[in-house]
Design an enzyme around this catalytic site. Sequence first.
Site, short mmCIF file in Angstrom:
data_model
loop_
_atom_site.label_atom_id
_atom_site.label_comp_id
_atom_site.label_asym_id
_atom_site.label_seq_id
_atom_site.Cartn_x
_atom_site.Cartn_y
_atom_site.Cartn_z
CB SER A 1 -3.24 36.63 11.76
OG SER A 1 -4.14 35.35 12.21
CD GLU B 1 -6.03 34.39 4.46
OE1 GLU B 1 -5.56 33.83 5.63
OE2 GLU B 1 -5.74 35.41 4.30
#
Length: 585
Positions: free
Chosen positions: A228, A360
């Site tokens: 991330s 995502e």
Amino acid sequence: MRLPNLTLLVWAATSVGLVSALPQVSYKADATASAPTVKLHQGTVRGLADDNYGLEQFFGIPYAKPPVGSLRFAKPQPLGPASSHKTVIDATRFGDICMQTVAPSPLYNMSEDCLNLNVVRPKGTTAKDKLPVLVWIYGGAFRQGSTPIYNASELVQKSVEIGKPIVFVAISYRVGPFGFIGGSEIADSDSATSNAGLYDQRLGLKWIRHNIGKFGGDKNRVTLFGQSAGAMSIALQNFAYDGNNHGLWHAAIMNSGGIAPGPLLTPKHPTVEQSFKRLANGVGCTGGSLLRCLRKANASEVQTVASNLTAQAGGTFPIPGALAWLPLVDYELITNYPSVNLPQGKLADIPVIQGNALDEGTSFAQKQLNSSADFERWVRSAAVIHNTSYTEQALQKVFELYPDVPEQGSPFYNAETATSAATTSDLNSRQYPPLTSNQYKRSAAFFGDFTFQAQRRTYLKAATLGWKKNKAKVWSYEFQQNDKFANGTGSLLGPYHGADVKYYFIRPDGRQKDPVLADRMPRAYISFVYHHDPTVLGGFEWPPYGKGKKLLQMKGDNTTVIEDAYRKEAMDALTNRKAAKVFGF
């Protein structure tokens, strides 16, 4: 507790490791002479032995001066030598975590004096061993994150079991306004920076280069590893200083993060300027030098106001909260936009693994959008950073290529296997009410591509086309495993952002891990750390990305090679040269 949609970004990116902290904090230091020690210029570091995993751990080692007082918002300053040869650094407990919205556990103290790192090595490692080093950069949307929530014990133990032992390091860095504050006054100051968090990471890497040999690590075999915002940090570090990494690292693994954290702004962009002034006003700074006043303000009060600014952004992504505390194009560390520098080959030429989860965007998608008009208003507020003559055309392409068609939204279709639950495109199959919305699936598809997938492709394009200099090999993957709960169902979000984290860090979360994938993923990463090739120890096919644009589909009993061609037209519409200027890429 009901969280505003924007703060979900923080929680999703950090909560993947919350449970994993508990096994680590239960370790007890050996106070006897047998406790592992390492002599450094800053003192003798005393760690603890973990007999359960056969490891030695050193927690909370300072790598910089405390960034307090006049050093708040400044570049980190290196430590000097110890004042006495008898100085002992107690590394048997975690150091303070950096200021953020909320600590992940009451067991961790939060303060500005947080620039520390953790080192984990196999038991008995000496300076003569020169083991490869894996350096973890945590995620958390650049507003949250800490090192204690990531337990690498099994990963290091795995490296020993397969005869390829590694040293693991996790770096703590400033987040939120303490790490990423903009505004004209910051930009014009010689004593402040908009990218303190990125500078923290780089100073931590310099510390590793100077000291990791004493722990048995090899300073010439350092691989960065992040997920991330951690992966985005690594991409930005590879991009920083026009691609000059000064030999501090030699390879990188970037999971769910690309060259930019969505839009990139400059310190003087109106949105950033507004956030700076609102932060200053919120702590009572209204006249004179706002920077000087902010440096004198109570740290907890600064954090509270910053968190409130983010929460007040409500369901509109971003502005002002979501873009308030992100890395900025400061024209010093980040010398220009990716769309400008990448075609000039300004990217560190190192081996890379970079990939994404299938869905995502589902953790962050908007649940309050009820119509196409709502979706279009949201995209306009979310994506348009610079109004140009191409803005309207770029937006119309987005609306066309991310249509109001549930079957094309996220969660995307994902076939069931023996160990992976199915995700269908049928709205009626969604059991959680917000997920039954057409616009939810539409916004999830858009957000996932805009923030993660398109950024991955942009990076890989630069690394594989060999613009002027790049020659190192890169690999890519898509994580499609949807682990089943005991009742046989999987996550309703599909293989969501962060779903892969438990495959390389300890995270008991009540779901079954596919045993094949649980062996294959860490084995591939360890292989990459040693050989800069994930297949040497893996025993499976995974071709480099290259001109063929091949991905490894990571999916339990259906792990196979696929082409990286999905939603190509849509992502090209986000990242072509004209659109990149509109969207801040």
